[in-house]
Design an enzyme around this catalytic site. Structure first.
Site, PDB file in Angstrom:
ATOM      1  N   SER A 198      25.549 -53.018  12.075  1.00 30.17           N
ATOM      2  CA  SER A 198      26.825 -52.900  11.369  1.00 30.17           C
ATOM      3  C   SER A 198      26.674 -53.447   9.960  1.00 30.17           C
ATOM      4  O   SER A 198      25.910 -54.389   9.727  1.00 30.17           O
ATOM      5  CB  SER A 198      27.911 -53.701  12.091  1.00 30.17           C
ATOM      6  N   TYR A 207      31.231 -60.953  16.149  1.00 29.30           N
ATOM      7  CA  TYR A 207      30.660 -59.604  15.948  1.00 29.30           C
ATOM      8  C   TYR A 207      29.492 -59.651  14.961  1.00 29.30           C
ATOM      9  O   TYR A 207      28.433 -59.073  15.197  1.00 29.30           O
ATOM     10  CB  TYR A 207      31.769 -58.682  15.432  1.00 29.30           C
TER      11      TYR A 207
HETATM   12  P1  NDP Z   1      33.589 -46.446  20.138  1.00 29.73           P
HETATM   13  O1  NDP Z   1      34.436 -47.548  20.656  1.00 29.73           O
HETATM   14  O2  NDP Z   1      34.221 -45.253  19.552  1.00 29.73           O
HETATM   15  O3  NDP Z   1      32.549 -45.968  21.269  1.00 29.73           O
HETATM   16  C1  NDP Z   1      31.836 -46.958  21.941  1.00 29.73           C
HETATM   17  C2  NDP Z   1      30.828 -46.310  22.850  1.00 29.73           C
HETATM   18  O4  NDP Z   1      30.064 -47.361  23.451  1.00 29.73           O
HETATM   19  C3  NDP Z   1      31.464 -45.530  23.971  1.00 29.73           C
HETATM   20  O5  NDP Z   1      30.607 -44.489  24.352  1.00 29.73           O
HETATM   21  C4  NDP Z   1      31.552 -46.587  25.079  1.00 29.73           C
HETATM   22  O6  NDP Z   1      31.526 -46.063  26.392  1.00 29.73           O
HETATM   23  C5  NDP Z   1      30.280 -47.349  24.838  1.00 29.73           C
HETATM   24  N1  NDP Z   1      30.389 -48.708  25.357  1.00 29.73           N
HETATM   25  C6  NDP Z   1      31.244 -49.677  24.975  1.00 29.73           C
HETATM   26  N2  NDP Z   1      31.048 -50.780  25.730  1.00 29.73           N
HETATM   27  C7  NDP Z   1      30.052 -50.474  26.590  1.00 29.73           C
HETATM   28  C8  NDP Z   1      29.399 -51.179  27.626  1.00 29.73           C
HETATM   29  N3  NDP Z   1      29.738 -52.435  27.951  1.00 29.73           N
HETATM   30  N4  NDP Z   1      28.412 -50.557  28.305  1.00 29.73           N
HETATM   31  C9  NDP Z   1      28.063 -49.288  28.006  1.00 29.73           C
HETATM   32  N5  NDP Z   1      28.651 -48.566  27.052  1.00 29.73           N
HETATM   33  C10 NDP Z   1      29.631 -49.162  26.355  1.00 29.73           C
HETATM   34  O7  NDP Z   1      32.628 -47.165  19.068  1.00 29.73           O
HETATM   35  P2  NDP Z   1      31.863 -46.598  17.784  1.00 29.73           P
HETATM   36  O8  NDP Z   1      31.358 -45.241  18.048  1.00 29.73           O
HETATM   37  O9  NDP Z   1      32.709 -46.866  16.612  1.00 29.73           O
HETATM   38  O10 NDP Z   1      30.659 -47.643  17.717  1.00 29.73           O
HETATM   39  C11 NDP Z   1      29.329 -47.302  18.078  1.00 29.73           C
HETATM   40  C12 NDP Z   1      28.406 -48.394  17.519  1.00 29.73           C
HETATM   41  O11 NDP Z   1      28.571 -48.441  16.102  1.00 29.73           O
HETATM   42  C13 NDP Z   1      28.740 -49.792  18.030  1.00 29.73           C
HETATM   43  O12 NDP Z   1      27.539 -50.504  18.238  1.00 29.73           O
HETATM   44  C14 NDP Z   1      29.536 -50.401  16.902  1.00 29.73           C
HETATM   45  O13 NDP Z   1      29.456 -51.807  16.892  1.00 29.73           O
HETATM   46  C15 NDP Z   1      28.840 -49.769  15.704  1.00 29.73           C
HETATM   47  N6  NDP Z   1      29.633 -49.757  14.477  1.00 29.73           N
HETATM   48  C16 NDP Z   1      30.807 -49.058  14.376  1.00 29.73           C
HETATM   49  C17 NDP Z   1      31.507 -49.056  13.200  1.00 29.73           C
HETATM   50  C18 NDP Z   1      32.799 -48.330  13.029  1.00 29.73           C
HETATM   51  O14 NDP Z   1      33.454 -48.522  11.979  1.00 29.73           O
HETATM   52  N7  NDP Z   1      33.204 -47.473  13.970  1.00 29.73           N
HETATM   53  C19 NDP Z   1      31.022 -49.797  12.015  1.00 29.73           C
HETATM   54  C20 NDP Z   1      29.782 -50.480  12.227  1.00 29.73           C
HETATM   55  C21 NDP Z   1      29.119 -50.446  13.410  1.00 29.73           C
HETATM   56  P3  NDP Z   1      32.921 -45.639  27.158  1.00 29.73           P
HETATM   57  O15 NDP Z   1      33.391 -44.420  26.436  1.00 29.73           O
HETATM   58  O16 NDP Z   1      32.532 -45.388  28.552  1.00 29.73           O
HETATM   59  O17 NDP Z   1      33.857 -46.792  26.986  1.00 29.73           O
END
Ligand code: NDP
Length: 259
Positions: free
Chosen positions: A154, A168
């Site tokens: 991130s 975070y």
């Molecule tokens: P979303 O919340 O949109 O999606 C999260 C995804 O991760 C989903 O597929 C979810 O599965 C899965 N997930 C969450 N918790 C778990 C868990 N305990 N075990 C397995 N799978 C899990 O998040 P983003 O797409 O926004 O984020 C993706 C990555 O990008 C993350 O690492 C986030 O920290 C990082 N990020 C995002 C930013 C943003 O602005 N969006 C900025 C910087 C970094 P399910 O659908 O089953 O819940």
């Protein structure tokens, strides 16, 4: 000479993932969904994990199959070490190999440090740090020459522009150490490890019309949120032929958030 000569055939082959197998954690929604679809379009068969979103994961699988690639969804809570390892082994059992691991699944708790419970610290570190570590550990047993590890960090690991990010940012900063150490350890095997640092990206986690979105948008040089596909494009570059001489790097895809 041979180390520096550019082979024209290779350059025409940029991002060619045909015959490769990728595992994307958290591929049911958001950035992970976009990465899974992009790698499939670039030719890879794709396994993806999810935690709760079984139906959404199934829809991503159907879209990948419609592209003509093989796909499989695996339920694996990142907080469960056995499930994380099993996801890697299931991918190899199903598709016969593993070439690309994308550590994408992540969770965030944003609150003043005084309001963060010890259980929150454990959960976020387990999901954001321990799980990628264990997935890498399981994957390196299967990755061969040309293998790729791409982890989603991130921009908050580089620049914490708001209060409330202690947990975070701690979790995401740890991924740089993992990436650099793996780059050094796996380089002799021809395997790369890189970190992608998204800025504000329009997903369920951080919707572009959510509270705090305007402040985040204003801190980017481009004045807008990123789209999941824009993060996926960089992941695909690092996973493909074009990324073969990039390792140990942290690549910001943040619209200038950290400039
Ligand atoms: P979303 O919340 O949109 O999606 C999260 C995804 O991760 C989903 O597929 C979810 O599965 C899965 N997930 C969450 N918790 C778990 C868990 N305990 N075990 C397995 N799978 C899990 O998040 P983003 O797409 O926004 O984020 C993706 C990555 O990008 C993350 O690492 C986030 O920290 C990082 N990020 C995002 C930013 C943003 O602005 N969006 C900025 C910087 C970094 P399910 O659908 O089953 O819940």
């Amino acid at each position: 000479m041979s180390e520096t000569t550019t082979d024209t055939a290779d350059m025409n082959d940029m991002n060619d993932l045909y015959g490769k197998v990728a595992l994307v954690t958290g591929g049911s929604r958001g950035i992970g969904e976009a990465v899974a679809l992009r790698l499939a379009r670039d030719g890879a068969d794709v396994a993806l994990t999810y935690h709760h979103s079984e139906e959404r994961a199934a829809r991503v699988v159907e879209r990948i199959k419609a592209i003509g690639r093989r796909a499989r969804a695996v339920r694996a809570d990142n907080a469960d070490p056995a499930a994380v390892r099993a996801a890697v082994e299931t991918t190899v059992a199903e598709f016969g190999r593993l070439d690309v691991l994308v550590n994408n699944a992540g969770a965030g708790v944003l609150a003043p440090i005084g309001e963060i419970a010890a259980e929150d610290v454990d959960r976020v570190l387990h999901v954001n740090v321990r799980a990628p570590y264990l997935a890498c550990q399981a994957a390196v047993a299967h990755l061969t020459e040309g293998g790729r590890i791409v982890t989603i960090g991130s921009c908050m690991a580089e620049s914490v522009a708001f209060p409330g990010g202690s947990l975070y940012a701690t979790s995401k900063a740890a991924l740089a150490g993992l990436t650099k150490a793996l780059a050094r350890e796996l380089g002799p095997r021809g395997i790369t490890a890189n970190l992608v640092l998204p800025g504000p990206t329009d997903t369920d986690m951080n919707p572009a019309d959510g509270p705090g979105a305007e402040a985040q948008r204003s801190l980017t040089a481009l004045g807008r949120y990123g789209r999941p596909e824009e993060i996926a494009a960089t992941v695909a570059h690092l996973a493909g032929t074009g990324g073969r001489y990039i390792t140990g790097a942290s690549v910001a895809v943040d619209g200038g958030f950290t400039v």
